[in-house]
Design a protein around this motif. Structure first.
Motif, PDB file in Angstrom:
ATOM      1  N   UNK A 120      27.386  45.048  37.302  1.00 38.35           N
ATOM      2  CA  UNK A 120      27.099  46.262  36.469  1.00 38.35           C
ATOM      3  C   UNK A 120      25.753  46.682  36.127  1.00 38.35           C
ATOM      4  N   UNK A 121      25.029  45.717  35.738  1.00 34.83           N
ATOM      5  CA  UNK A 121      23.736  46.213  35.034  1.00 34.83           C
ATOM      6  C   UNK A 121      22.757  46.931  36.608  1.00 34.83           C
ATOM      7  N   UNK A 122      23.228  46.393  37.645  1.00 37.07           N
ATOM      8  CA  UNK A 122      22.564  46.727  38.831  1.00 37.07           C
ATOM      9  C   UNK A 122      23.036  47.744  39.456  1.00 37.07           C
ATOM     10  N   UNK A 300      27.406  48.231  60.211  1.00 33.84           N
ATOM     11  CA  UNK A 300      26.547  47.154  59.564  1.00 33.84           C
ATOM     12  C   UNK A 300      26.587  47.468  58.114  1.00 33.84           C
ATOM     13  N   UNK A 301      26.717  46.402  57.333  1.00 40.12           N
ATOM     14  CA  UNK A 301      26.747  46.547  56.055  1.00 40.12           C
ATOM     15  C   UNK A 301      25.458  45.560  55.396  1.00 40.12           C
ATOM     16  N   UNK A 302      25.382  45.681  54.184  1.00 34.36           N
ATOM     17  CA  UNK A 302      24.410  44.796  53.595  1.00 34.36           C
ATOM     18  C   UNK A 302      25.194  43.967  52.601  1.00 34.36           C
ATOM     19  N   UNK A 303      24.376  42.649  52.177  1.00 37.08           N
ATOM     20  CA  UNK A 303      25.194  41.916  51.220  1.00 37.08           C
ATOM     21  C   UNK A 303      24.005  41.112  50.501  1.00 37.08           C
ATOM     22  N   UNK A 311      21.712  45.302  44.611  1.00 35.13           N
ATOM     23  CA  UNK A 311      21.750  45.702  46.283  1.00 35.13           C
ATOM     24  C   UNK A 311      20.369  46.662  46.537  1.00 35.13           C
ATOM     25  N   UNK A 312      19.760  47.284  45.590  1.00 33.80           N
ATOM     26  CA  UNK A 312      18.630  48.063  45.877  1.00 33.80           C
ATOM     27  C   UNK A 312      17.759  46.982  46.204  1.00 33.80           C
ATOM     28  N   UNK A 313      17.763  45.696  45.696  1.00 34.69           N
ATOM     29  CA  UNK A 313      16.747  44.707  46.204  1.00 34.69           C
ATOM     30  C   UNK A 313      16.994  44.140  47.571  1.00 34.69           C
TER      31      UNK A 313
END
Ligand SMILES: [Zn+2]
Length: 425
Positions: A120-122, A300-303, A311-313
């Motif tokens: 949530x905070x991210x 393709x996704x990111x995890x 997820x920004x990182x």
């Protein structure tokens, strides 16, 4: 209840069109957003309506995570393992399998709550998780679902079934998955990885996924050892094995990592409809190698692979690694970062509609325009800019404070559960 975002600088997540506007955000799974010339005057508001002043702030779609492990939450800062791992198989044996076997439902709930709080905070409002707790399987998925719901994070969950602990946990994993999906929850049939999944289990998992009209969620060729095992036991490579078992026909399937693939395996994935999730920070952490994914097509996704909830990182890490592995551009990484929404939409999953938003207090040193948005995304915008988060039309973070749960209480309980877990290790 309607939530009003006043004087927002709204950035469309696909076109990067930037507009100055007020927004009315409707609550619920089906809620949308409307642009308004003016926010209603006080006498036009109900007691439950709420206004967030977004002057000078960016507002855009919130984020999603394509591959997460809430079970790793209590590992942070834990005592050193009995043996320092020298390869990936030992990382599993001495670290992750040592932890997950000691998790109970109380620790799982604490892990899920703390993880959801960090999400949530991210600005992450949708999480696709892959869970393991071989000696607390029954009810683990509803426990995680309840914790995510309390914080306000939408989810697709699964239990990573395997043969590593024998028939009991394997059958319990299948039963937990069946009952969780039968209850109407969104999720997958989770498998750990080819090297811990025998043929009988693989075929049962494919059958169960067909029954519930879903896909598998599984680690694939994360380390070379997965390929060596498949070649030795089955005379074929991991993706060939999943293909032959019918798993690639389940287009909702998510394959994590896919680092050590042959050209034929890449072709099989590109020709199928399945999705691949990249987790470069975890791959670097485990020293399992890095891959370019340009040949795998657009799915393709990111995890985060459970390393964190930001997820920004993950996007920035994938961009930097992608320079060496595939010369990827800003648009390529942004596409992977946002593909989780396309995945959710394609399969009609709920909880990621237009009423999921982040308010960013972004202190840009240069002009931000439709043309240069991606430059700001890669080099500027990060989690510290996330000021408010709206999940399904409901504010769950405002002024960087989580509203849906008591943060101090959640983290104090997590620390107590961390101590309980470490004592058992
Ligand atoms: Zn993983």
């Amino acid at each position: 209840m309607t939530l009003y975002l006043k004087d927002a600088t709204f950035i469309h997540w696909e076109s990067f069109d930037i507009s100055q506007t007020n927004l009315a955000v409707e609550p619920g799974l089906q809620g949308g957003i409307r642009r308004l010339e003016k926010i209603p005057q006080e006498d036009g508001l109900t007691a439950r309506d709420r206004i967030i002043d977004c002057r000078g702030k960016l507002v855009t779609k919130s984020f999603g995570c394509g591959h997460h492990h809430i079970y790793s939450t209590l590992a942070r800062g834990m005592p050193a393992p009995r043996k320092i791992p020298t390869d990936f198989t030992e990382v599993l044996q001495y670290i992750w399998w040592h932890i997950d076997k000691r998790l109970d439902l109380e620790m799982i709930e604490a892990s899920a709550l703390a993880s959801a709080l960090y999400c949530a905070k991210n600005g992450v409002t949708f999480v696709i998780d892959h869970h393991a707790s071989p000696f607390a399987i029954t009810d683990s998925l509803p426990t995680i679902a309840n914790a995510f719901d309390r914080v306000g994070i939408a989810h697709m969950l699964c239990y990573e079934i395997s043969d590593r602990d024998g028939e009991g946990p394997r059958e319990e994993g299948l039963a937990e998955t069946d009952s969780f999906l039968a209850a109407g929850h969104q999720g997958h049939v989770g498998l750990h990885a080819s090297f811990t999944v025998g043929d009988e289990l693989l075929s049962k998992a494919v059958e169960l996924a067909r029954k519930h009209d879903t896909g598998l969620h599984v680690h694939v060729a994360e380390d070379r050892a997965d390929q060596e095992d498949a070649l030795a036991k089955y005379g074929k490579r991991v993706v060939e094995r999943f293909h032959d078992a019918g798993a690639l026909e389940l287009t909702k399937s998510i394959l994590g990592h896919c680092i050590h693939l042959s050209d034929r395996e890449k072709q099989l994935l590109a020709d199928s409809g399945v999705w691949v999730v990249q987790n470069v920070e975890s791959n670097q952490n485990n020293n399992v190698g890095l891959a370019g994914y340009a040949d795998l097509g657009a799915r393709m996704m990111l995890g985060t692979d459970g390393m964190h909830c930001d997820m920004l990182r993950s996007a920035k890490a994938a961009f930097l690694v992608g320079q060496a592995t595939e010369g990827i551009g800003f648009d390529g990484i942004y596409g992977r970062f946002r593909n989780v929404h396309r995945y959710i939409q394609k399969f009609g999953s709920q909880g990621d509609g237009d009423n999921n938003l982040v308010v960013l207090d972004y202190d840009a040193p240069t002009d931000l325009t439709q043309e240069n948005f991606l430059g700001h995304f890669i080099y500027g915008i990060d989690a510290r800019h996330v000021e408010s988060v709206i999940s399904q039309g409901r504010p769950i973070v405002a002024n960087r404070q989580v509203l849906s749960v008591d943060e101090k209480e959640v983290l104090a309980h997590a620390r107590a559960m961390g101590r309980k877990l470490w004592e058992k290790m």
